[in-house]
Design a protein around this motif. Structure first.
Motif, short mmCIF file in Angstrom:
data_model
loop_
_atom_site.label_atom_id
_atom_site.label_comp_id
_atom_site.label_asym_id
_atom_site.label_seq_id
_atom_site.Cartn_x
_atom_site.Cartn_y
_atom_site.Cartn_z
N CYS A 1 0.84 -1.20 0.00
CA CYS A 1 0.00 0.00 0.00
C CYS A 1 0.88 1.25 0.00
O CYS A 1 1.97 1.26 0.57
N GLN B 1 0.75 3.18 4.27
CA GLN B 1 1.74 2.65 5.19
C GLN B 1 2.04 1.23 4.75
O GLN B 1 1.65 0.84 3.65
N LEU C 1 -5.47 -2.66 6.10
CA LEU C 1 -5.08 -1.95 7.32
C LEU C 1 -5.97 -0.75 7.63
O LEU C 1 -6.49 -0.62 8.75
N HIS C 2 -6.16 0.14 6.67
CA HIS C 2 -6.98 1.34 6.92
C HIS C 2 -8.08 1.53 5.88
O HIS C 2 -8.65 2.61 5.75
N GLN C 3 -8.27 0.54 5.04
CA GLN C 3 -9.39 0.49 4.10
C GLN C 3 -9.34 1.53 2.97
O GLN C 3 -10.38 1.90 2.42
N ALA C 4 -8.16 2.03 2.63
CA ALA C 4 -8.05 2.79 1.39
C ALA C 4 -8.41 1.86 0.23
O ALA C 4 -8.19 0.65 0.30
N PRO D 1 -7.26 6.78 3.61
CA PRO D 1 -6.15 7.71 3.82
C PRO D 1 -5.07 7.69 2.73
O PRO D 1 -4.15 8.50 2.80
S1 FES Z 1 -1.74 0.97 4.98
FE1 FES Z 1 -3.15 0.88 3.35
S2 FES Z 1 -4.63 2.37 3.89
FE2 FES Z 1 -3.16 2.51 5.47
#
Ligand code: FES
Length: 101
Positions: A43, A46, A64-67, A80
């Motif tokens: 990604c 991060q 991880l953060h659903q981007a 994000p």
């Molecule tokens: S690591 Fe992929 S959206 Fe944060």
């Protein structure tokens, strides 16, 4: 162009993703609506592996953060993440999936 066989087409069903190691690169191979796509597997937000995410409607959702990223263009569709993931040319010959990476 250097085409490399990375998988058999029968290894993936629609809306599935698998990780591919190719010469030190971490790639992800997707099948969506019968088409294959290859992107970098990490990604751009991060460190998370997109091959652990969810394929839906031609997009990959980061675990991880659903981007979400468009599988055809690599464009980041929502926060994000703001930077695109790299996409690679893919073609299918018989049962072989090849990538130019
Ligand atoms: S690591 Fe992929 S959206 Fe944060």
């Amino acid at each position: 162009m250097t085409w490399t066989r990375i998988a058999a087409a029968t290894q993936l069903q629609d809306d599935e993703v698998m990780s591919i190691a190719l010469g030190g690169a971490q790639l992800a191979l997707y099948r969506s609506a019968g088409e294959f796509h290859v992107t970098d597997n990490v990604c751009t937000h991060q460190y998370a592996l997109l091959s652990d995410g969810y394929v839906e409607d031609g997009c990959i959702e980061c675990p991880l953060h659903q981007a979400r990223f468009d599988l055809r263009t690599g464009v980041a569709l929502c926060a994000p993440a703001t930077q695109p993931i790299r996409v690679y040319p893919v073609r299918v010959e018989g049962d072989d999936v090849l990538v130019d990476a």
